[in-house]
Each structure stands twice: as C-alpha cells, then as structure tokens.
Design an enzyme around this catalytic site. Structure first.
Site, PDB file in Angstrom:
ATOM      1  CD  GLN A  16      -3.073  -0.766   0.040  1.00  0.00           C
ATOM      2  OE1 GLN A  16      -3.237   0.350  -0.432  1.00  0.00           O
ATOM      3  NE2 GLN A  16      -3.749  -1.825  -0.393  1.00  0.00           N
ATOM      4  CB  CYS A  24      -8.599  -9.929  -0.907  1.00  0.00           C
ATOM      5  SG  CYS A  24      -7.362  -9.143  -1.920  1.00  0.00           S
TER       6      CYS A  24
END
Lengths: 389, 390
Positions: free
Chosen positions: B181, B327
C-alpha cells in the site's frame, strides 16, 4: 539485416489480435474482480468468460481451470499441491528424466521434505515406456508427472496410455503441456489426465500467465495463500489483461489449428530433410514420427563442443535459434542437457545440439534463408576449429 | 445514472497509467524475446528487465541485485514468509506478525502453522498501531522472522516500522514488511529503516496487474518459492513477465516524479472528505489513525447500517467504494482488521472505505459528500438496528 526468429519454444511473439484483446483491461476496465462495485463485477465477468473460453477448448468445465502466473508456477503447484494433500496415502512420486526444470527442481525440494522421487528413464527417441512405468507404481505412489511433449527434442509422450495406467492404479497423473498445448489437440478427460499445465507465452499469448487444469475431485492443497481468489486455490489479484489475452490466444490456436499444423510440419520436415541430406555430419535428436510440429533438434558430429559458437555465429547473421531450453541456458556455465543425456547421448554430444523451433510468423522464405546460411556458419566454425588445432 | 464514474477504490487496484501501457507495448510483439535466451534478441529483453530493476531500486534505495520480480504482492508475501522459515529451520520455527496484516501474510502464516511452525499474532491499539514493546516481548531465541506491514490496506494506519525494526535487528531476527500500500506512494528507504525484505505490487501504484517484487537484503538466508529455471539469479524460476516488469518500472519513474505532490494533494482531499462526512452525517467515527495515515485512505464506521448496502447504493450513483479490502469483500465475516482495533461486530459491518487516487478531483469529493448523507439517511430509516427504524 533481416531477423529470423526460430526460437518459438523459448517464447513467442504476442499475436496483435491478442494485444488488442488485452488493451481495454489496463486503464479502462481495470477493476479488481473481488470488488463488489460495477467496475469490479465487470472485471469478474471478464475473467469468468475467459475461463469458460479456455475450458471449452479443453472440453473441461470452467471450474477445472485455475489461473496462475506462469507454467512454472502451475508445475510447482501441481507437484507440491498433490504431494502434500495426499501425504497420508503415500510419499512416492514418479517423473520422467526429461522433464522441464520446473518439475525436476520442485522434486528435489520434495525429496528434502521426505518424499521419494523416482526418475523414469526414456528410450533413445525420448519416449517413456508405459510398461516400465506400470512396474514402478506402488501403493505409496500418489502422483505421476510426465510431460506431454518435450521442450528440447519435441518428443510427444503417450499420455493417453500413461493416463490409463495411472487411473487403473488410482494414481494421479499430471502432464506439463506447455509445449504441446495449442499444437496438439488434447482432451484431458478423455485421456484420463488429472492435472495439466498450460501457459500463454508459448502460444502467442502474453508472458506472466498460465493455468493448471485440475480435474474435479482431485485432492490438492492451495498454492498461494491470501485473499482466496481462484476458488481458494491460488490467491492474488487476478492478472486480467493477461488472462483475457490468454483466452484469445487459445481460441486463435484452436480456430487456426489444422492449417497451421500442416504448414509447420511441412516447414519442419523441409529443414530436417535438407540438413540430413546435405550435411553428412548431422543427426536428428528425438523421434522422427512422434514429434512436435514445430521442433527440430540437430547435432553435428565433431562440432558438439561448438554449439554455442555456432548459435552466436547464426545470431550475427540475424538468425535466432537455441542450443537447448532457454531456461537452462542462463548464465555462462553451459552444462550438458539433461534431456540429451537421458536419450543416451555421450557427455560431449549432450552439450551440443541446435534447437530450431518454428512458429506462426515464420515463412518459407525464412526457412530457405536459414538453410542457406547454416552451412556457411558451420564452415566458419570448422576453419576456427582447424586453426585452433 | 451519472455521466462520470467516480473511482474511490484505489487501495483495491489502480488503472494502469497511460504512459505505463505505452512503455509496455513494444514488449508484446516487437521485443518479445525470452530474457534467458543467449541470442541477441533474448538479450534485448534481458536489458529491458535490468533497466526496470534499476527503476524499482531508486524508490527504496536498494541495489538492483536485491530485487526479485514476482507475479504480485501475494506471491512476494508468500515467498518472504515460506522462503525465510524453510531456509532457517535450523535456527528456529517461530514467526511474529500482527493481527491486521493482509490475508497474503496471515493466511500464509496460518498455512505454515499447519506445517508445524509457531506463529504469534500481535495485537494492535485502537488506531491499528503495533507497539514495538510487544514485538520485543514476543521475540524468543526460536524467532526467525517478524513481518509487520508498512501501512494497513483497510484503515490506512502507518506502522512505526523504524522503531520495530530497531528492536528486531538487535535480536538478530529477519524483518519483512508488506509495503504493497505504500510503495510508490510514500518514501521508503530500506537502508534507513533496515528492513530485510519488502513486498511490493505493480497494480497499486498505476502499474499493471500480475507483477510485483520482493526486496531481499543482500545476505538474507532465503529459499525460493518457485523452483525451476535459473531466472532472477536462481531465486525465482519462471520466464520473466517482461512487459509487466517494464510497465512496473515505468510506474516507478512516474511515482518518483509525482509522489511528493500527490501525497500532499491526496491528504488535503482525504481530510476534506473526512470532515465533510463528519459534519453531515451523525454517529460516524473514523477508523484508523487520524494522522499516521495513508494520504489516500478514508475508512469510516457508520452506525446502524451495512457497509455493503452503502457501497451498492453509492455504486448506483456512479461512485465506486469498498466495505473492506477487495480480497475479502465477498465474505460475510466482518473485517479482521476492524475487529482487531476493537470495533464492535455490528459497527464493523457498517464500515466504508474510500481510497483516493491521482485522478480524484475536488469535485469528486464534493459530489461524494453530497451523495453519501441521503443514502445513509435512507438506509437508517429502514434499519432494524436503529431505534425507531422500521
């Protein structure tokens, strides 16, 4: 200078129609298939359709196709996934001696994890003997992995007979079909194949994507852990552009199969016949009959040690061929090919063969040019050799 | 339906930058050789690979031979964890990680636990911060690896890595961070923070999907995850995804040039969005740290409503957001991250993540602040959770 690429077993040019199929998925339909919003759902639909299109070409069901990042990954997944999931049944795995390194190296690791690996010999044309295989299957055997066609010498293994032998004994059969997929029509269910590795960049699709066919009901543990994508078997954000390109590449191979198969065989035979007739020192490695439509593998008596020099000589003339598989040609330590050694060639011969692998974009003119240049390249070598002596 | 779609899910994935796609294109059908081929055509592909590697290292101050290309962040995380534990079995069998890691780390750690390794999952505080002292206490002489993410993908909290790593390195243990990230978004210097391994992913910073990398400090004992050919200096077998790697290299160049201004711009937009929501909607709280936070991350808990209902309503208005990480968004379980920071079950279900990106404009934020409150109001009116709701 005209460049002639005759190394299509190492990798292929991506078909422009495949690139076309991929492009919208980079910056327009770029959603993550796991996202619930429209953009994500569109991506999910795209992947599902690609899965269906590839499954259709294999006569398989879409949920039997698990996308991976490559053929190597699919091979690692098949071996480790089956080995660990069936550990209670046994620890014995049989592979042939001429498998790709992406089978042989995971096997070496599995051996460290207390699995017993048995290496099945092959005959001098590269074929495994099914009777020999049958003798070696025992009650601890959980997996047999034998490639569909060899990447160096192009020998096509009798997968149907192997499949039958394995099924009869209740043993899983995996085949690495990276070289054959798209070049030989194959039907894993009918041929009793439980797992098959396929990939895109050998069939004019993109690099970075492959798949493992896993017959419904096969016991296998997941490969990469994480978000649970690919039915929980292979976590990772799906590589959508590449998957879309893969599906297109598969379809094109199947649509154009017959014409292309005939064309490649004709070019292949032209090369083999010409070389064997015109160059007395040349010999063919592998089987003449059970051979991939695009593979030529030739040795030259007395020049085996010079194969790399010969390859570089051809390179200077704009012709790209290989001395073995690309994956093992890495680095400067040019070792003997484990495939050629397993075919019974002596250590010197096993170091030097020329692999010429044809593809969709090769023309007859290119083949003629190669055949014209080859004797000159070899003559150059011989003079070097004689000077050195 | 709106003419313009507003994409506020950049933590899930980003569109590939047009310059990235342009950089990739020659490598599909022109320079398509296999980098392992000895001939000059293969070597041209190899040169592209090495040039991309040099572009990656610039962003983290590493050396080119410390970068191994992979198929993505998940593979990098799996490679780091399994590669370290299997290479250091003689030393020990203990791994330390946190409760808020990405599933690519937690699921892999669970998998290793089933194979007989011991895993400690460290708690976090209410902002999602790992306490370096907890790390210190958890390390034993059997510990081989500590893996703590750089910034959390759901709530955006940036972990105090430098302090944690200092402790880990004093104990002579390997340290891995999932920087999926942050790579390309925040400055990282592996030599300054002394991380041994760092995972990154192309598609989170405007590069393509299907490519990532693992930084491995020179001298780190690790075994390969993918075995086969001798690619990536024998550390990762597979024909290299040349176009993908070249694309990621191009994304690194763009990130290098734009990172600082993008972070400032996104931080301002982020704070505007947070303020706007707080002002207009009662009974909302910010999940994650108020300042030690990814510049593009907004994650709010909205009482009495389901996050998924909000996101589907936003979607109908042309705004793409998320209720957690992409996810796990298919699952009915509340986010493990929100539970770990102490958000109650019901509220964890009512959380909304909006992650901004380089194309997000002020008017996108204004529009979101305008559209969201009526949606929440409508859903709350129907909510059985709210007193007086029908």
């Amino acid at each position: 200078m005209q460049r002639i690429y005759l190394d299509n077993s190492a990798t292929t040019k991506v078909d422009p129609r495949v690139v076309e199929e991929m492009l919208p998925y980079f910056s327009d339909n770029y959603g993550n298939p796991s996202s619930l919003h429209t953009l994500g759902r569109e991506a999910k639909d795209a992947i599902d359709s690609a899965r269906g299109r590839i499954a259709a070409c294999l006569n398989a069901s879409p949920d039997e196709i698990v996308f991976t990042g490559s053929g190597t990954e699919a091979n690692n997944f098949a071996l480790k996934g089956v080995a660990f999931a069936n550990r209670q049944k046994g620890n014995h795995i049989i592979v042939s001696r001429i498998e790709h390194d992406s089978i042989l190296n995971p096997c070496r690791w599995l051996k460290d994890q207390r699995f017993e690996i048995e290496y099945l010999p092959v005959q001098k044309d590269g074929l495994v003997e099914v009777d020999e295989l049958k003798k070696r299957i025992k009650k601890e055997t959980v997996l047999v992995s034998i490639m569909h066609a060899n990447n160096e010498v192009g020998t096509i293994e009798p997968v149907e007979a192997i499949g039958a032998a394995c099924r009869e004994r209740g043993v899983y059969f995996h085949t690495d079909a990276c070289q054959s997929f798209g070049k030989i029509i194959f039907d894993p269910h009918r041929q009793q194949i439980d797992l098959a590795t396929i990939n895109a960049h050998k069939i004019y699709g993109p690099k970075g994507v492959g798949a493992l066919f896993i017959r419904k009901g096969v016991k296998i543990s997941s490969w990469q852990q994480g978000g649970g994508q690919e039915m929980g078997l292979r976590s990772a954000t799906e590589n959508i552009p590449a998957i879309m390109g893969f599906a297109k590449a598969v379809e094109l191979c199947f649509l154009e199969f017959e014409k292309e198969d005939e064309r490649l065989r004709r070019l292949r035979d032209k090369i083999i016949d010409h070389i064997l007739e015109q160059m007395p020192s040349a010999y063919l490695n592998g089987s003449r009959e059970r051979r991939l439509s695009n593979n030529v593998n030739i040795g030259f008596y007395g020049l085996e040690g010079e194969a790399i020099t010969l390859q570089l000589k051809l390179d200077e003339m704009g012709i790209f061929v290989s001395t073995g598989s690309a994956c093992s040609s890495n680095g400067s330590d040019h070792k003997a090919s484990h495939v050629l050694s397993s075919l019974g060639l002596d250590p010197i011969q096993a170091r030097g063969a020329l692999r010429i692998s044809l593809g969709r974009y090769n023309t007859e003119e290119e083949v003629d040019r190669f055949l014209e240049v080859l004797p000159k390249a070899i003559a150059g070598l011989k003079s070097i050799a004689s000077v050195l002596v | 339906m709106d003419a313009k779609r507003i994409y506020l899910d950049h933590a899930a994935t980003t569109p590939a930058h047009p310059d990235v796609v342009k950089a990739m294109q020659p490598y599909f059908s022109d320079i398509y050789g296999n980098p392992s081929s000895i001939h000059s055509f293969g070597q041209e592909a190899k040169a592209a690979l090495e040039s991309a590697r040099e572009k990656v290292v610039v962003l983290i101050n590493a050396r080119p031979d410390e970068i191994v290309f992979t198929s993505g962040g998940t593979e990098s995380d799996n490679f780091a964890l399994t590669g370290i534990v299997y290479a250091n079995e003689k030393k020990g069998d203990h791994i330390i990680t946190s409760k808020i890691e990405h599933h690519a780390v937690t699921e892999c750690a669970d998998f290793l636990a089933k194979r007989g390794f011991n895993v400690t999952y460290l708690p976090v505080d209410k902002y999602g911060m790992v306490d370096p002292m907890d790390v210190k206490k958890a390390i034993t002489d059997k510990t081989v690896l500590v893996s703590i993410m750089h910034a959390n993908n759901e709530i955006g909290t940036i972990e105090p890595l430098a302090d944690i790593i200092k402790i880990v390195k004093e104990k002579g243990v390997f340290f891995h961070t999932d920087a999926v990230q942050t790579f390309g978004h925040l400055p990282i210097d592996v030599n300054k923070i002394k991380a041994d391994l760092l995972s990154l992913s192309g598609h989170k910073f405007y590069g393509p999907k299907g490519v990532g990398a693992l930084y491995i400090r020179k001298g780190t004992r690790i075994v390969p995850f993918l075995r086969g050919g001798a690619q990536e200096s024998n550390r990762r077998a597979s024909t290299e995804n040349v176009p993908g790697i070249v694309g990621m290299g191009a994304a690194c160049m763009i990130a290098q040039a734009e990172m600082a201004t993008a972070a400032l711009r996104e931080t301002a937009l982020r704070d505007k969005l947070i303020r706007g929501i707080m002002e207009k909607i009662p009974e909302v709280t910010l999940n994650g740290h108020p300042t030690a936070r990814l510049p593009n991350n907004v994650n709010i808990a909205i009482k009495y409503v389901e996050g998924e209902s909000i996101l589907l309503n936003l979607d109908m208005m042309g705004i793409a957001a998320s209720s957690g990480s992409a996810c796990t968004s298919g699952s009915l379980d509340p986010s493990h991250v929100l539970l770990a920071i102490g958000v109650p079950h019901a509220l964890a279900h009512g959380s909304l993540r909006m992650t901004l990106g380089r194309q997000t404009t002020v008017s996108d934020i204004d529009r979101t602040i305008e559209v969201l409150p009526p949606i929440v109001e409508k859903l709350r009116a129907m909510s059985p959770l709210k007193k007086g709701g029908k």
